[in-house]
Design an enzyme around this catalytic site. Sequence first.
Site, PDB file in Angstrom:
ATOM      1  N   GLU A 126       0.973  -1.262   0.391  1.00  0.00           N
ATOM      2  CA  GLU A 126      -0.174  -0.339   0.010  1.00  0.00           C
ATOM      3  C   GLU A 126       0.547   1.360   0.016  1.00  0.00           C
ATOM      4  O   GLU A 126       1.498   1.561  -0.202  1.00  0.00           O
ATOM      5  CB  GLU A 126      -0.432   0.170   1.077  1.00  0.00           C
ATOM      6  N   HIS A 240      -8.728   9.812   5.049  1.00  0.00           N
ATOM      7  CA  HIS A 240      -7.644   8.662   3.680  1.00  0.00           C
ATOM      8  C   HIS A 240      -8.594   9.592   2.423  1.00  0.00           C
ATOM      9  O   HIS A 240      -9.984  10.228   2.138  1.00  0.00           O
ATOM     10  CB  HIS A 240      -9.136   7.642   3.898  1.00  0.00           C
ATOM     11  N   ARG A 284      -0.197   9.216   2.852  1.00  0.00           N
ATOM     12  CA  ARG A 284      -2.367   9.445   3.075  1.00  0.00           C
ATOM     13  C   ARG A 284      -2.104  10.832   3.183  1.00  0.00           C
ATOM     14  O   ARG A 284      -3.400  11.344   2.197  1.00  0.00           O
ATOM     15  CB  ARG A 284      -2.262   8.653   4.204  1.00  0.00           C
ATOM     16  N   HIS A 338     -10.523   8.787   8.541  1.00  0.00           N
ATOM     17  CA  HIS A 338     -10.358   7.830   8.561  1.00  0.00           C
ATOM     18  C   HIS A 338     -10.295   6.902  10.119  1.00  0.00           C
ATOM     19  O   HIS A 338     -10.181   6.072  10.179  1.00  0.00           O
ATOM     20  CB  HIS A 338      -9.525   7.403   6.987  1.00  0.00           C
ATOM     21  N   ARG A 373      -0.403   7.861  10.272  1.00  0.00           N
ATOM     22  CA  ARG A 373      -0.460   6.565  10.078  1.00  0.00           C
ATOM     23  C   ARG A 373       0.216   5.945   8.854  1.00  0.00           C
ATOM     24  O   ARG A 373      -0.455   6.376   7.308  1.00  0.00           O
ATOM     25  CB  ARG A 373      -1.982   6.091  11.149  1.00  0.00           C
TER      26      ARG A 373
END
Length: 512
Positions: A126, A240, A284, A338, A373
């Site tokens: 990811e 997100h 992100r 998120h 994160r």
Amino acid sequence: MTETNTGTETTTDGETADVLVVGSGIAGCSAALAAAREGADVLLLTKATKPDDASTDWAQGGISTTRGDPQSLKRDIVDASDGTADPDAVDALVETADDAVEDVLVDTLEVGFDESDDGSFDYTREAAHSDYRILHVDAATGTHILRPFLNHLDDHERIEVRQDTAALELITAEGRVHGVVSDERSSGKPIYAGATILATGGIGALYGRSTNPADATGDGIAMAALAGADVEDMEYVQFHPTAYAGEDPFLLSEALRGEGAVLRNGDGERFMDEYHPQGDLAPRDVVARAVETERAETGEVVLDVGPLEFEVDYPGIAAKCRDRGIEGEKIPVAPCEHFLCGGVDVDKEGRTSLDRLYAVGECARTGVHGANRLASTSLLEGLVWGLRAGEDATGFDPEPVEAPELRNRDPDLPERFAAEKFTRLTQTMDEYLGLERNPEEIARASAVLRRLKGEVDAYIRTRTARDLYELRNASVTALLIARAAGENTESVGCHYVATDPDESTAEPPADD
Ligand code: SIN
């Protein structure tokens, strides 16, 4: 029953458990399992009535491992956090990550992680991961972990899971936590425990658009803060970048981009290379702001899943697209709340600043995530800290001190009171404490939220309705976010402070 000098009625008429866990996601389940393995009798309370009330059940991408290289995962976590993750906490995570995954998920629960043709695990990647190291079950990993986990706990002789039961208040005396008051009777029922572990999850319900279940109201954070526990990093609310842009948003996992899907703007052009050297796989927070900027400038952003075997490899997400009538390979996306990187401040064993109170999972701030994160570290953090806390929380005897007896003297709320206040709260958070903040708007949000909390407090003193406590918890948590955002004037990770209200939501493209 006695009357304290504050006028609050108290009682000691309750039940006891060695270890009390509040919350039934991966962190709460892991804590319960670890405490029971140590020989403790465990009561796990959850306000959930079905597994998909927990964020874990909604987790798509997967759970990161180190694949034998803890230092490489550590580097990626620290880099994604913009250098703000606590290196000691990250060490605690990466050093036990693979053992925890193997012990609990592979050997105990026998989770059927996807495998390659040769029978070895099929690791995916990811955003901001430098390697393929994420275990997954297509992109529905959370469901495939949580359901066997709950079944396992149900069969465990030392663990009772009690559903549809909310913790309303912590029972405290002289800096020590002795359990909770639950909503099992109208004046609240004390449950005393040698140690109490909060695993109540996130805060998605504070925002109009979130990838969390609707009951993510920040309960554990609010209860702990009201009892005097330290909370940290509350301004770091992660959005997100790729949730469905329409009504009723759902997550489009970063694993899609990890395997080749790309973002395109309203002109059909790829744009992420202009914002970050890692392009579509940038951290992100960077991608979320870039998506927001491109949406503002070009009308929309889509996730182009053309390069993937989308229907075959991601059947769950493909089914959601069909349900919404999304046709073709270009799915409209927008950022969406998120994950909260901050929470109740804990050490490596999940201990909070209050004696015998622990916090694990999204409601806890371990320091691993810093200001942003890294993907697929939330299930891992919940697993690792859950196990550590559950083990550490054993060996204490419950002490039935006096507990607050809650008042339910006027049970009927004005119709729609909680729903209307909740709407005001989410509108305030969306407008002033979203992807981008500025000092004036943060101050405005604080004022609105303070007033709202005052109104809710007036009702809480006379009623024990669960939705009212959820509203109380959401307003306390929202105020903590506003306060932390106001105190941190530096843009870092997912806390982006625009000093000029007209400023764009993203850093200017690198070439401009
Ligand atoms: C995703 O699948 O994109 C979400 C994974 C995560 O939040 O760690």
